[in-house]
Write an enzyme that holds these catalytic residues in place. Sequence first.
Site, PDB file in Angstrom:
ATOM      1  N   SER A 114       0.920  -0.949  -0.339  1.00  0.00           N
ATOM      2  CA  SER A 114      -0.144   0.020  -0.133  1.00  0.00           C
ATOM      3  C   SER A 114       0.797   1.647   0.362  1.00  0.00           C
ATOM      4  O   SER A 114       2.255   1.067   0.232  1.00  0.00           O
ATOM      5  CB  SER A 114      -1.118   0.007   0.701  1.00  0.00           C
TER       6      SER A 114
HETATM    7  N1  SAH Z   1      -1.070  -5.318   3.610  1.00  0.00           N
HETATM    8  C1  SAH Z   1       0.118  -4.643   3.238  1.00  0.00           C
HETATM    9  C2  SAH Z   1      -1.075  -4.438   1.922  1.00  0.00           C
HETATM   10  C3  SAH Z   1      -1.155  -5.697   0.577  1.00  0.00           C
HETATM   11  S1  SAH Z   1      -2.338  -5.829  -0.672  1.00  0.00           S
HETATM   12  C4  SAH Z   1       1.170  -4.580   2.736  1.00  0.00           C
HETATM   13  O1  SAH Z   1       1.929  -3.560   3.906  1.00  0.00           O
HETATM   14  O2  SAH Z   1       1.770  -4.942   2.014  1.00  0.00           O
HETATM   15  C5  SAH Z   1      -3.423  -6.688  -0.210  1.00  0.00           C
HETATM   16  C6  SAH Z   1      -3.469  -8.044  -0.098  1.00  0.00           C
HETATM   17  O3  SAH Z   1      -4.353  -8.702   0.629  1.00  0.00           O
HETATM   18  C7  SAH Z   1      -2.897  -9.042  -0.667  1.00  0.00           C
HETATM   19  O4  SAH Z   1      -1.263  -9.471  -0.316  1.00  0.00           O
HETATM   20  C8  SAH Z   1      -3.596  -9.953  -1.098  1.00  0.00           C
HETATM   21  O5  SAH Z   1      -3.375 -11.190  -1.475  1.00  0.00           O
HETATM   22  C9  SAH Z   1      -4.385 -10.121   0.094  1.00  0.00           C
HETATM   23  N2  SAH Z   1      -5.899 -10.728   0.664  1.00  0.00           N
HETATM   24  C10 SAH Z   1      -6.629 -10.727  -0.700  1.00  0.00           C
HETATM   25  N3  SAH Z   1      -7.846 -11.200  -0.525  1.00  0.00           N
HETATM   26  C11 SAH Z   1      -7.358 -12.021   0.953  1.00  0.00           C
HETATM   27  C12 SAH Z   1      -8.257 -13.250   2.031  1.00  0.00           C
HETATM   28  N4  SAH Z   1      -9.373 -13.349   1.236  1.00  0.00           N
HETATM   29  N5  SAH Z   1      -7.721 -12.907   3.112  1.00  0.00           N
HETATM   30  C13 SAH Z   1      -6.037 -12.642   2.541  1.00  0.00           C
HETATM   31  N6  SAH Z   1      -5.468 -11.976   2.283  1.00  0.00           N
HETATM   32  C14 SAH Z   1      -5.572 -11.285   1.318  1.00  0.00           C
END
Ligand code: SAH
Length: 214
Positions: free
Chosen positions: A66
């Site tokens: 993000s």
């Molecule tokens: N908090 C992260 C942002 C990652 S983007 C950071 O600081 O880098 C969002 C993430 O949510 C992705 O890695 C994606 O794979 C995950 N995601 C999407 N759907 C999900 C689900 N149902 N359960 C767990 N993770 C999920």
Amino acid sequence: MVKKDDYHHRGMRKKMIEGLMAKGITNQKVMNAMMAIPRHFFIDNAFAKLIYEDKAFPIGSDQTISAPFTVAYQSQILNVQKRLKILEVGTGSGYQAAILAELGGRVYTVERQGKLYKKTSKFLAQFSPGIRCFYRDGFLGLPEFAPFDRIIVTAGAVEIPEKLKSQLAIGGIMVIPVGEKTQRMIRIIRQAESKFLLEKMENFRFVPFLKGKV
Ligand code: SAH
């Protein structure tokens, strides 16, 4: 740790913090945490020079870390206090989890992409060993560790999962971006067993919160 954090990185971080404050972030504890954590440790070297810009960057498996403003904003409205038990949905690069841990939270984080889970849980085990990583579908939360004082969803949801709401402690706060193409940040405060206060906040754009497939 192979990567280094030198004066050059710290300079870029300071500029990033100044930019975030200019955009309206006011919480000093959040700013201190984002100054302390080297954001460039959480991405591939190819992006190392750009990572302090206020943008999201690819982290593999079609996912992104993000943007700094999003991390600062979500951390600020989550109102993290020391020792609070926090569930993060969407571990991704691990950056948001590391910020929450730096703020003193006891962090549990779930990721549904196997490759990302493997890579990031290994990295976090060294970088911030208190963070507990799980390979799970975030729609289900982590019932065996509930209730949580705070829940933060870092992927765009089309609805607010009931299972997550039910894992929020009374008095607890959940922050979740909701919407299809763009998402409205929603803050939910659980005021009583079946009383949830819902506040609509700013608009963002997240990668989708995907159901199932773990
Ligand atoms: N908090 C992260 C942002 C990652 S983007 C950071 O600081 O880098 C969002 C993430 O949510 C992705 O890695 C994606 O794979 C995950 N995601 C999407 N759907 C999900 C689900 N149902 N359960 C767990 N993770 C999920």
